[in-house]
Design a protein around this motif. Structure first.
Motif, short mmCIF file in Angstrom:
data_model
loop_
_atom_site.label_atom_id
_atom_site.label_comp_id
_atom_site.label_asym_id
_atom_site.label_seq_id
_atom_site.Cartn_x
_atom_site.Cartn_y
_atom_site.Cartn_z
N LEU A 250 0.82 -1.21 0.00
CA LEU A 250 0.00 0.00 0.00
C LEU A 250 0.86 1.26 0.00
O LEU A 250 1.98 1.27 0.50
CB LEU A 250 -0.92 0.02 1.22
N ASP A 251 0.30 2.32 -0.57
CA ASP A 251 0.87 3.65 -0.45
C ASP A 251 0.17 4.37 0.69
O ASP A 251 -0.98 4.06 1.03
CB ASP A 251 0.69 4.44 -1.75
N GLY A 252 0.86 5.33 1.29
CA GLY A 252 0.27 6.00 2.44
C GLY A 252 0.57 7.49 2.47
O GLY A 252 1.59 7.94 1.96
N ALA A 253 -0.33 8.24 3.08
CA ALA A 253 -0.16 9.68 3.23
C ALA A 253 -0.61 10.10 4.63
O ALA A 253 -1.61 9.59 5.16
CB ALA A 253 -0.96 10.45 2.18
N SER B 274 -13.40 5.28 -1.75
CA SER B 274 -12.87 5.03 -3.10
C SER B 274 -13.00 6.31 -3.91
O SER B 274 -14.06 6.95 -3.89
CB SER B 274 -13.62 3.89 -3.80
N ASP B 275 -11.92 6.65 -4.61
CA ASP B 275 -11.94 7.75 -5.56
C ASP B 275 -11.97 7.18 -6.97
O ASP B 275 -11.17 6.31 -7.30
CB ASP B 275 -10.69 8.63 -5.41
N PRO C 234 -9.10 2.67 -3.93
CA PRO C 234 -9.73 2.30 -2.66
C PRO C 234 -8.73 2.55 -1.52
O PRO C 234 -7.52 2.37 -1.69
CB PRO C 234 -10.02 0.81 -2.83
N TYR C 235 -9.25 2.96 -0.37
CA TYR C 235 -8.33 3.30 0.73
C TYR C 235 -9.05 3.17 2.07
O TYR C 235 -10.28 3.12 2.15
CB TYR C 235 -7.79 4.72 0.56
N GLY D 261 -3.77 3.08 0.80
CA GLY D 261 -4.49 2.56 -0.35
C GLY D 261 -3.56 2.31 -1.52
O GLY D 261 -2.34 2.45 -1.41
N ARG D 262 -4.16 1.99 -2.65
CA ARG D 262 -3.37 1.69 -3.85
C ARG D 262 -4.23 1.93 -5.08
O ARG D 262 -5.39 1.50 -5.14
CB ARG D 262 -2.91 0.21 -3.81
N ARG D 263 -3.67 2.62 -6.06
CA ARG D 263 -4.41 2.90 -7.29
C ARG D 263 -4.57 1.63 -8.12
O ARG D 263 -3.64 0.84 -8.26
CB ARG D 263 -3.68 3.96 -8.11
N ILE D 264 -5.78 1.47 -8.69
CA ILE D 264 -6.09 0.34 -9.56
C ILE D 264 -6.45 0.89 -10.93
O ILE D 264 -7.33 1.75 -11.05
CB ILE D 264 -7.27 -0.49 -9.01
#
Length: 203
Positions: free
Chosen positions: A105-108, A173-174, A147-148, A133-136
């Motif tokens: 996962l990426d995180g901020a 989810s974006d 989704p995150y 989350g992680r971009r799909i």
């Protein structure tokens, strides 16, 4: 940092049964770990708490180096004869985790300050969250999805506030539908649950 991120998610998820306030203005609008824009974005957010009522907010974000900084303002119309609440807040987000083979996962880090203002019952909120989350990017589609989950701790100040430290778990989810337009869905878990939907134009 990546090891502690997973531990933080478990701890705050386990605490989410407490009263939930979400993000700087108290609505269930959360943040993906990525910013969707190069320069700025502007949007409209609608939130529907589980206890009833509707919140509408305008949002504006802009990039500042590694950070992006956002401002939100609007109103919450509670159910029944309650007074309309003024919502004002600001947030800053910075990427702190990049996915690896060991941690997918990426995180901020998300920091905020804001408040709910109404005669006799105002409160200030100071959220600290970690969005994971992680971009799909589905093959053959122009739509991308992020989704995150965003576990968040809140420090809350106010004359009628009974719990000054609270926890929330935001799920969202974006959806990038075009190069200039996002649809964003999110929800808060806990005793004060709710859902939010946003329409955002990115530049």
């Amino acid at each position: 940092m990546q090891r502690y991120a997973g531990l933080l998610l478990v701890i705050i998820a386990a605490s989410a049964a407490r009263v939930v306030h979400a993000q700087a203005t108290g609505t269930t609008t959360f943040n993906a770990p990525y910013r969707a824009f190069q320069r700025s974005e502007i949007g409209v957010l609608l939130s529907f708490p589980d206890g009833g009522g509707t919140a509408i907010e305008g949002a504006y974000r802009y990039a500042s180096g590694k950070f992006d900084i956002g401002f939100k303002g609007g109103f919450f119309d509670p159910p029944g004869p309650g007074k309309t609440v003024l919502l004002v807040g600001a947030e800053a987000r910075e990427r702190v985790i990049t996915h690896t083979i060991d941690f997918p996962l990426d995180g901020a880090l998300v920091l905020g300050a804001g408040g709910n203002f109404v005669s006799g019952n105002s409160a200030l909120l100071f959220p600290v969250g970690l969005s994971l989350g992680r971009r799909i990017d589905p093959q053959g589609s122009t739509v991308s999805i992020v989704p995150y989950a965003q576990p968040t701790m809140f420090l809350i100040a106010g004359s009628n506030v009974s719990d000054h430290v609270q926890f929330a778990l935001g799920l969202g989810s974006d959806f990038r539908l075009s190069r200039a337009f996002d649809v964003r869905l999110s929800a808060g878990l806990g005793d004060r649950e709710g859902v939010s939907i946003g329409a955002v134009w990115v530049h």
